[in-house]
Design a protein around this motif. Structure first.
Motif, PDB file in Angstrom:
ATOM      1  N   GLU A  87       0.709  -1.234   0.050  1.00 41.81           N
ATOM      2  CA  GLU A  87       0.213   0.060  -0.154  1.00 41.81           C
ATOM      3  C   GLU A  87       0.870   1.269   0.102  1.00 41.81           C
ATOM      4  OE1 GLU A  87      -2.759  -0.081   3.279  1.00 41.81           O
ATOM      5  OE2 GLU A  87      -3.581  -2.000   2.684  1.00 41.81           O
ATOM      6  N   GLU A 132       2.423   1.649  -3.587  1.00 35.07           N
ATOM      7  CA  GLU A 132       1.585   2.313  -4.286  1.00 35.07           C
ATOM      8  C   GLU A 132       1.140   3.682  -4.054  1.00 35.07           C
ATOM      9  OE1 GLU A 132      -3.269   1.605  -5.576  1.00 35.07           O
ATOM     10  OE2 GLU A 132      -2.276  -0.126  -4.744  1.00 35.07           O
ATOM     11  N   ALA A 133       1.235   4.223  -2.754  1.00 35.49           N
ATOM     12  CA  ALA A 133       0.917   5.618  -2.594  1.00 35.49           C
ATOM     13  C   ALA A 133       2.125   6.482  -2.826  1.00 35.49           C
ATOM     14  CB  ALA A 133       0.794   5.792  -0.989  1.00 35.49           C
ATOM     15  N   SER A 138       4.033   5.673  -5.455  1.00 35.72           N
ATOM     16  CA  SER A 138       3.871   5.878  -6.973  1.00 35.72           C
ATOM     17  C   SER A 138       3.040   6.624  -7.584  1.00 35.72           C
ATOM     18  CB  SER A 138       3.627   4.148  -7.516  1.00 35.72           C
ATOM     19  OG  SER A 138       2.618   4.064  -7.326  1.00 35.72           O
ATOM     20  N   LYS A 139       1.905   7.080  -6.564  1.00 36.11           N
ATOM     21  CA  LYS A 139       0.865   7.827  -7.066  1.00 36.11           C
ATOM     22  C   LYS A 139       1.122   9.179  -6.532  1.00 36.11           C
ATOM     23  CE  LYS A 139      -3.176   4.446  -7.247  1.00 36.11           C
ATOM     24  NZ  LYS A 139      -4.224   4.306  -6.428  1.00 36.11           N
ATOM     25  N   GLY A 140       2.202   9.431  -5.936  1.00 37.57           N
ATOM     26  CA  GLY A 140       2.421  10.753  -5.502  1.00 37.57           C
ATOM     27  C   GLY A 140       1.636  11.282  -4.266  1.00 37.57           C
ATOM     28  N   GLU A 141       1.322  10.464  -3.481  1.00 35.33           N
ATOM     29  CA  GLU A 141       0.196  10.611  -2.343  1.00 35.33           C
ATOM     30  C   GLU A 141       0.890  10.564  -1.195  1.00 35.33           C
ATOM     31  OE1 GLU A 141      -2.609   7.543  -2.618  1.00 35.33           O
ATOM     32  OE2 GLU A 141      -3.673   8.115  -4.300  1.00 35.33           O
ATOM     33  N   VAL A 142       2.048  11.080  -1.121  1.00 32.63           N
ATOM     34  CA  VAL A 142       3.085  11.158   0.140  1.00 32.63           C
ATOM     35  C   VAL A 142       3.414  12.738   0.295  1.00 32.63           C
ATOM     36  CG1 VAL A 142       3.673   8.891   0.133  1.00 32.63           C
ATOM     37  CG2 VAL A 142       4.988  10.603  -0.873  1.00 32.63           C
ATOM     38  N   ARG A 143       3.829  12.891   1.390  1.00 30.06           N
ATOM     39  CA  ARG A 143       4.485  14.222   1.936  1.00 30.06           C
ATOM     40  C   ARG A 143       5.722  14.005   2.232  1.00 30.06           C
ATOM     41  NH1 ARG A 143      -0.011  16.297   6.030  1.00 30.06           N
ATOM     42  NH2 ARG A 143      -0.372  14.159   7.113  1.00 30.06           N
TER      43      ARG A 143
END
Length: 86
Positions: free
Chosen positions: A60, A63-64, A66-71
């Motif tokens: 998970e 995947e986050a 790779s989707k750029g859903e991190v900071r």
């Protein structure tokens, strides 16, 4: 090496329990020559579930990412301080 026993051997419960605890692997039960069930110690089950849970969480996270859903860590800490009014 996996241990495979026929279903008729399930009557030897203490033997099967000893096999499960000594090998830390599941014991495969066959019925009419085909795989039917798997028996394992609670310790082995919990260890396997923990490993599975960690692998799932890592997937998970990857995947986050790779989707750029991190900071970044600084931004996350700053947001947390604001949220907790620190």
């Amino acid at each position: 090496m996996p241990q495979i026993i026929p279903i008729r051997d399930l009557k030897n419960t203490s033997e099967i329990s000893a096999m499960c605890h000594s090998s830390n692997e599941p014991v495969f039960i066959t019925k009419n020559g085909y795989g039917d069930m798997v028996v394992m110690s609670m310790e082995t089950y919990e260890k396997n579930m923990f490993v599975h849970d960690v692998e799932e969480k890592l997937a998970e996270a990857e995947e986050a990412i790779s989707k750029g859903e991190v900071r970044g860590a600084r931004k996350a800490l700053s947001d947390l301080r604001k949220q907790c009014e620190l």
